[in-house]
Design a protein around this motif. Structure first.
Motif, PDB file in Angstrom:
ATOM      1  N   VAL C 119      43.755  36.884  41.236  1.00 37.61           N
ATOM      2  CA  VAL C 119      44.300  35.686  41.017  1.00 37.61           C
ATOM      3  C   VAL C 119      45.918  35.601  40.936  1.00 37.61           C
ATOM      4  O   VAL C 119      46.316  36.518  40.143  1.00 37.61           O
ATOM      5  CB  VAL C 119      43.718  34.906  39.732  1.00 37.61           C
ATOM      6  CG1 VAL C 119      44.170  33.339  39.465  1.00 37.61           C
ATOM      7  CG2 VAL C 119      42.141  35.172  39.755  1.00 37.61           C
ATOM      8  N   ARG C 121      48.672  33.011  39.114  1.00 41.26           N
ATOM      9  CA  ARG C 121      48.923  31.686  38.451  1.00 41.26           C
ATOM     10  C   ARG C 121      50.371  31.464  38.307  1.00 41.26           C
ATOM     11  O   ARG C 121      51.152  32.009  37.926  1.00 41.26           O
ATOM     12  CB  ARG C 121      48.222  31.374  37.188  1.00 41.26           C
ATOM     13  CG  ARG C 121      48.211  30.015  36.679  1.00 41.26           C
ATOM     14  CD  ARG C 121      48.447  29.899  35.086  1.00 41.26           C
ATOM     15  NE  ARG C 121      49.692  30.476  34.861  1.00 41.26           N
ATOM     16  CZ  ARG C 121      50.749  29.736  34.913  1.00 41.26           C
ATOM     17  NH1 ARG C 121      50.727  28.578  34.977  1.00 41.26           N
ATOM     18  NH2 ARG C 121      52.063  30.390  34.503  1.00 41.26           N
ATOM     19  N   ILE C 127      54.543  29.390  42.969  1.00 44.41           N
ATOM     20  CA  ILE C 127      53.646  29.769  43.915  1.00 44.41           C
ATOM     21  C   ILE C 127      53.788  29.670  45.699  1.00 44.41           C
ATOM     22  O   ILE C 127      53.626  30.688  46.206  1.00 44.41           O
ATOM     23  CB  ILE C 127      52.264  28.873  43.727  1.00 44.41           C
ATOM     24  CG1 ILE C 127      51.560  29.275  42.544  1.00 44.41           C
ATOM     25  CG2 ILE C 127      51.303  29.366  44.861  1.00 44.41           C
ATOM     26  CD1 ILE C 127      51.271  30.596  42.133  1.00 44.41           C
ATOM     27  N   ARG C 154      45.436  25.626  49.986  1.00 41.71           N
ATOM     28  CA  ARG C 154      44.826  26.444  50.545  1.00 41.71           C
ATOM     29  C   ARG C 154      45.438  27.387  51.449  1.00 41.71           C
ATOM     30  O   ARG C 154      45.035  28.847  51.499  1.00 41.71           O
ATOM     31  CB  ARG C 154      43.796  25.589  51.581  1.00 41.71           C
ATOM     32  CG  ARG C 154      42.596  24.866  50.617  1.00 41.71           C
ATOM     33  CD  ARG C 154      41.771  24.338  51.834  1.00 41.71           C
ATOM     34  NE  ARG C 154      40.763  23.619  51.158  1.00 41.71           N
ATOM     35  CZ  ARG C 154      41.011  22.020  51.403  1.00 41.71           C
ATOM     36  NH1 ARG C 154      42.043  21.647  52.056  1.00 41.71           N
ATOM     37  NH2 ARG C 154      40.054  21.322  50.806  1.00 41.71           N
ATOM     38  N   ALA C 157      46.867  30.342  49.290  1.00 40.21           N
ATOM     39  CA  ALA C 157      45.976  31.167  48.863  1.00 40.21           C
ATOM     40  C   ALA C 157      45.630  32.137  49.932  1.00 40.21           C
ATOM     41  O   ALA C 157      45.534  33.439  49.770  1.00 40.21           O
ATOM     42  CB  ALA C 157      44.541  30.422  48.382  1.00 40.21           C
ATOM     43  N   ARG C 158      45.558  31.625  51.160  1.00 38.98           N
ATOM     44  CA  ARG C 158      45.100  32.672  52.429  1.00 38.98           C
ATOM     45  C   ARG C 158      46.221  33.540  52.361  1.00 38.98           C
ATOM     46  O   ARG C 158      46.088  34.641  52.911  1.00 38.98           O
ATOM     47  CB  ARG C 158      44.682  31.742  53.427  1.00 38.98           C
ATOM     48  CG  ARG C 158      43.439  30.881  53.345  1.00 38.98           C
ATOM     49  CD  ARG C 158      42.997  30.423  54.760  1.00 38.98           C
ATOM     50  NE  ARG C 158      43.701  29.550  55.118  1.00 38.98           N
ATOM     51  CZ  ARG C 158      43.282  28.035  55.050  1.00 38.98           C
ATOM     52  NH1 ARG C 158      42.348  27.869  54.505  1.00 38.98           N
ATOM     53  NH2 ARG C 158      44.262  27.286  55.805  1.00 38.98           N
ATOM     54  N   VAL C 163      43.012  33.978  44.795  1.00 37.51           N
ATOM     55  CA  VAL C 163      42.682  32.804  44.296  1.00 37.51           C
ATOM     56  C   VAL C 163      44.337  32.279  43.970  1.00 37.51           C
ATOM     57  O   VAL C 163      44.711  33.079  42.985  1.00 37.51           O
ATOM     58  CB  VAL C 163      41.702  32.783  43.269  1.00 37.51           C
ATOM     59  CG1 VAL C 163      41.841  31.322  42.340  1.00 37.51           C
ATOM     60  CG2 VAL C 163      40.186  32.646  43.818  1.00 37.51           C
ATOM     61  N   ALA C 164      44.738  31.056  44.447  1.00 43.16           N
ATOM     62  CA  ALA C 164      45.936  30.719  43.779  1.00 43.16           C
ATOM     63  C   ALA C 164      45.572  29.454  42.648  1.00 43.16           C
ATOM     64  O   ALA C 164      44.491  28.606  42.964  1.00 43.16           O
ATOM     65  CB  ALA C 164      46.653  29.872  44.842  1.00 43.16           C
ATOM     66  N   THR C 174      42.372  27.422  44.153  1.00 43.05           N
ATOM     67  CA  THR C 174      41.882  27.353  45.498  1.00 43.05           C
ATOM     68  C   THR C 174      41.644  28.890  45.930  1.00 43.05           C
ATOM     69  O   THR C 174      42.602  29.619  45.676  1.00 43.05           O
ATOM     70  CB  THR C 174      42.284  26.563  46.629  1.00 43.05           C
ATOM     71  OG1 THR C 174      41.667  26.866  47.882  1.00 43.05           O
ATOM     72  CG2 THR C 174      43.734  26.989  46.838  1.00 43.05           C
ATOM     73  N   ASP C 175      40.550  29.161  46.518  1.00 40.42           N
ATOM     74  CA  ASP C 175      40.305  30.488  47.404  1.00 40.42           C
ATOM     75  C   ASP C 175      40.896  30.486  48.622  1.00 40.42           C
ATOM     76  O   ASP C 175      40.571  31.369  49.709  1.00 40.42           O
ATOM     77  CB  ASP C 175      39.200  31.001  47.055  1.00 40.42           C
ATOM     78  CG  ASP C 175      37.899  30.138  47.709  1.00 40.42           C
ATOM     79  OD1 ASP C 175      38.337  29.023  48.357  1.00 40.42           O
ATOM     80  OD2 ASP C 175      36.874  30.357  47.627  1.00 40.42           O
ATOM     81  N   GLY C 176      41.266  29.449  49.162  1.00 39.09           N
ATOM     82  CA  GLY C 176      41.736  29.217  50.642  1.00 39.09           C
ATOM     83  C   GLY C 176      40.650  28.301  51.363  1.00 39.09           C
ATOM     84  O   GLY C 176      40.976  27.826  52.479  1.00 39.09           O
ATOM     85  N   THR C 217      39.029  31.575  36.739  1.00 40.89           N
ATOM     86  CA  THR C 217      40.243  30.810  36.855  1.00 40.89           C
ATOM     87  C   THR C 217      40.184  29.419  36.384  1.00 40.89           C
ATOM     88  O   THR C 217      40.603  28.880  35.590  1.00 40.89           O
ATOM     89  CB  THR C 217      40.837  30.953  38.204  1.00 40.89           C
ATOM     90  OG1 THR C 217      41.044  31.978  38.878  1.00 40.89           O
ATOM     91  CG2 THR C 217      42.363  30.064  38.273  1.00 40.89           C
TER      92      THR C 217
END
Lengths: 266, 266, 266
Positions: C119, C121, C127, C154, C157-158, C163-164, C174-176, C217
């Motif tokens: 993760v 954060r 970010i 998204r 995150a990708r 996970v962002a 989001t995990d993307g 998260t």
């Protein structure tokens, strides 16, 4: 009493939320950051030689504090201070413990020599630790209360070429000519660690909203001392006093600040 | 109960406001300094090899704490500790996390070998981490409550050639012969970070006002445990407990300390 | 609302008291440790390259936080992170100040490249600071509230393959692919230093009791935000708010957590 527009200074501070860059000691980093946040500023702590020049360029003022000093931090203090000087950003020095060890005393002297400092805040023994022998031997204990003490403070300010703030039961603030006495404060401030360092940070915060270092220093010390008075009216012991102190710095309104600051020109 | 003159110790401490030099971990520096101030001492934190010898020479006692350890701090711990030994200044060690990593365990062993320690305070697993195999395999869990545990504590104290303070629900304090149990304390102390480190600092504070390390350790742990009890009577949750704990250390009078300490010779 | 079993997560956390290893900044070490203790975890702070691999091997998760960064700490972050990756221990990154100096931005990028993060954060500007130009120029300000913002989150995150968690008035997680919005929180959290860092630590704590990083998260941010709400109902100023925040993290029951978490799948 002195006719500073303290109300406007505090209003401007809270509106602008200026970034204050701190190169400070480990003991007080958290409390200093919380002090700056509570009063209305934005703290950042950064000490690496690889980023201090870039960080200070983003800031409204710079705090250099030599508590928990080690030699590799001095390089960063000089890099940040020189960049601040170049950009016209005020530099506020807290020579914690100068006079107690030669590392600290020589570092204070070194910073005075290498940088153009805006304000230096410390207690009498710290501030006088780098004064010339003739000033120092007249003694620390006279600095606060006597006419002799006033002249000593003026001479020290001229020697370090900055506004000197000698804090104690009554704070002396001088640019080498004018002297202002700040009567705000509370004895319980001495029961919490880092209150001197936090007072230095409040000066740095006000230095972002006025170009007059005498005004910034007076505002900072009056603000911090007033917060101490308000906290002291609520809390008798150091733990709860520390919390009330942070609360007070958030709660003091610009009007209350103007009304309750006790600054006296001499 | 043990017949220490705790009232006089606390009176002397508050009158003298002794300087306690701490080489300690980043996490607890602020709380340790506030603990020392609240109880009546004067804390200073300094870790540079360029000043620790000078600083410790000004102090009444030295705390060495190996939390957040890094190798270049070990040099400073040794320099300060040797200077303290030379000058007869008590050295109080807190081997935080010894047993969890080889850096910490070997540093604890190194400090025991190189310095004459006055007191070592830790939990059972920390203290036993450098004991000889024969002691260690008898197990940590027996240290507090059994006769077997008492003998283990005595043997460890003899091995490290210092007073050993093994803190837990009941604290064991021994110089290798005599054993004192301290019954003061409160379970909520475990919910705040740095309370063990602060207990170590209180021992160091009392070590400035008595030459008997068994007395200093007993006084420190009884004082800190009592503050925990008083805080626990006021606060049920860790944030407010932490604040009440600092308040209590300021508020405990010499008479109350004498009356409420629960130290038992075995 | 999302159907995570938050009650069980918090029960498990408090039963297991997992060790969370933190390599974090000086300013927040104390508050982060107290946060983890209050909620039910066991914090340890260790940064030496000589022990971080051994320490992280004992831990349930690892926090890497780049506030008060200096270059020799980056080595430790990489050593600890690689060992954690090898052992399948979750790594939670807080890229404090990324975007403000090139040291921090390049370190964030370096950590993303060298480690498999679980993760990340930060606030939107942190970010987005290492996102590709095409993402970044769409702007930070759109991240929270627009559909456009959701797609940006998204993509980030990708890019970072983790996970962002973009925190702000509403938190985006989001995990993307999936996006969860966390509506818990309180504006007063911005008046205390280290609350973002503490939120990161709560994610790390929950990552020890679930293998789903989206769940960990969401649980961490909902828990921390709820504690902020409860504290904000009691305290209007930052000092007392900070104390009430620690108290709340101790007092929230598993049932209350389940009932008051406001997590929304989009």
């Amino acid at each position: 009493m002195v006719a500073f527009d303290l109300k406007s200074l505090l209003e401007n501070l809270r509106e602008q939320r200026p970034l204050v860059h701190n190169i400070t000691n480990y003991v007080v980093m958290n409390f200093t950051a919380n002090t700056l946040l509570a009063m209305g500023g934005s703290p950042v702590m950064a000490h690496s030689p690889d980023e201090v020049e870039e960080m200070v360029s983003l800031a409204g003022s710079l705090v250099i504090n030599i508590g928990t000093l080690s030699t590799h931090w001095i390089e960063s203090m000089l890099l940040a201070g020189k960049k601040a000087n170049e950009l016209g950003i005020p530099v506020i020095l807290d020579p914690v413990g100068s006079g107690s060890t030669s590392l600290r005393t020589s570092t204070f002297r070194n910073l005075v020599r290498e940088l153009k400092l805006t304000v230096v805040r410390g207690n009498a023994s710290e501030i006088l630790s780098i004064a010339s022998d003739s000033i120092r031997t007249r003694g620390v204990e006279t600095a606060h209360n006597t006419e002799h003490g006033l002249e000593t403070a003026r001479e020290v300010a001229r020697e370090i070429d900055a506004v000197a703030a000698i804090t104690g039961p009554v704070d002396l603030i001088t640019d080498g000519t004018k002297v202002i006495r700040c009567h705000n404060g509370h004895p319980r401030l001495g029961t919490v660690t880092g209150t001197g360092c936090a007072a230095t940070a409040t000066i740095a915060a006000f230095a972002t909203v006025t170009h007059d270092p005498l005004e910034a220093t007076s505002a900072g010390l009056a603000f911090f001392g007033l917060a101490g008075e308000l906290a002291g009216a609520k809390a008798n012991s150091p733990g709860s006093f520390m919390i009330c102190l942070l609360d007070a710095m958030y709660e003091i309104s610009p009007e209350e600040f103007q009304a309750k600051a006790r600054l006296e020109a001499t």
